[in-house]
Design a protein around this motif. Structure first.
Motif, short mmCIF file in Angstrom:
data_model
loop_
_atom_site.label_atom_id
_atom_site.label_comp_id
_atom_site.label_asym_id
_atom_site.label_seq_id
_atom_site.Cartn_x
_atom_site.Cartn_y
_atom_site.Cartn_z
N ILE A 127 0.85 -1.18 0.00
CA ILE A 127 0.00 0.00 0.00
C ILE A 127 0.89 1.24 0.00
O ILE A 127 1.78 1.38 0.85
N CYS A 128 0.65 2.14 -0.95
CA CYS A 128 1.45 3.36 -1.06
C CYS A 128 0.74 4.59 -0.52
O CYS A 128 1.37 5.49 0.02
N TRP A 129 -0.58 4.63 -0.70
CA TRP A 129 -1.35 5.80 -0.31
C TRP A 129 -2.80 5.39 -0.17
O TRP A 129 -3.14 4.23 -0.38
N SER A 130 -3.67 6.32 0.13
CA SER A 130 -5.07 5.99 0.39
C SER A 130 -5.78 5.36 -0.81
O SER A 130 -6.76 4.64 -0.64
N ASP A 131 -5.29 5.63 -1.99
CA ASP A 131 -5.95 5.11 -3.20
C ASP A 131 -5.01 4.33 -4.11
O ASP A 131 -5.38 3.98 -5.22
N LEU A 132 -3.80 4.01 -3.65
CA LEU A 132 -2.77 3.46 -4.53
C LEU A 132 -1.97 2.34 -3.85
O LEU A 132 -1.58 2.47 -2.69
N LEU A 140 -9.16 0.53 -2.75
CA LEU A 140 -8.14 1.23 -3.54
C LEU A 140 -8.66 1.48 -4.95
O LEU A 140 -9.45 0.70 -5.48
N PRO A 154 3.36 8.86 -7.93
CA PRO A 154 3.84 9.83 -6.93
C PRO A 154 5.31 9.59 -6.59
O PRO A 154 5.80 8.46 -6.60
N LYS A 168 6.72 9.57 -3.84
CA LYS A 168 6.87 8.77 -2.64
C LYS A 168 7.23 7.32 -2.95
O LYS A 168 7.95 6.67 -2.21
N ILE A 169 6.77 6.80 -4.09
CA ILE A 169 7.01 5.39 -4.39
C ILE A 169 8.45 5.13 -4.81
O ILE A 169 8.88 3.99 -4.88
#
Length: 155
Positions: free
Chosen positions: A58-63, A97, A124, A126-127
């Motif tokens: 899991i990377c983010w709330s939707d990804l 997601l 993003p 962040k990944i």
């Protein structure tokens, strides 16, 4: 049989991933990393032996990212990889997601599962934290692919 990984699977997962890393097909992961992230892994068993693995990160709330997909060479072409990725996609949908991506050298495989090629710049920043550890960084030659889920609430 596909199931969520258990602590006892960590060494078998590490061995599978190491074989792919040695071929330059994925980043190496330490045994400590696998233990730490064991809850993200699925395994595929044949005769009580782990012959495939995958991770939904899991990377983010939707990804989320499908990563660390590895199948024992003796099991290739038998649908093990497809079933493992399908398990990740089912979990991603269940978590609500909206998008799952993969960085891969096997775009045809992921294309058959409904992924489409995207520009890495769409992901993003962040990944990219794992990418900095890669010997190929910043000249990454992996292909970014993504699948999006329709939001039934939007209908």
């Amino acid at each position: 049989m596909i199931r969520k990984a258990r602590m006892a699977d960590a060494k078998a997962i590490h061995k599978l991933l190491l074989s792919y890393a040695q071929q330059g097909l994925m980043l190496s992961r330490s045994l400590a990393d696998i233990y730490e992230g064991i809850r993200d892994f699925y395994v595929f068993e044949v005769d009580e032996q782990v012959v495939g693995t995958v991770c939904l990160h899991i990377c983010w709330s939707d990804l989320a990212e499908v990563r660390s997909l590895a199948v024992d060479a003796a099991q290739e072409g038998r649908g093990v990889g497809r079933k493992l990725v399908d398990a990740c996609l089912d979990e991603a949908r269940g978590l609500g997601l909206q998008r799952v991506f993969a960085l891969t050298y096997k775009p045809v495989f992921f294309g058959k599962l409904g992924f489409h090629e995207i520009e890495k710049s769409e992901l993003p920043h962040k990944i990219w934290s794992d990418c900095i550890k890669c010997p190929k960084f910043p000249e990454c030659d992996e292909i970014a692919m993504s699948i999006e889920f329709r939001d039934p609430a939007a209908d």
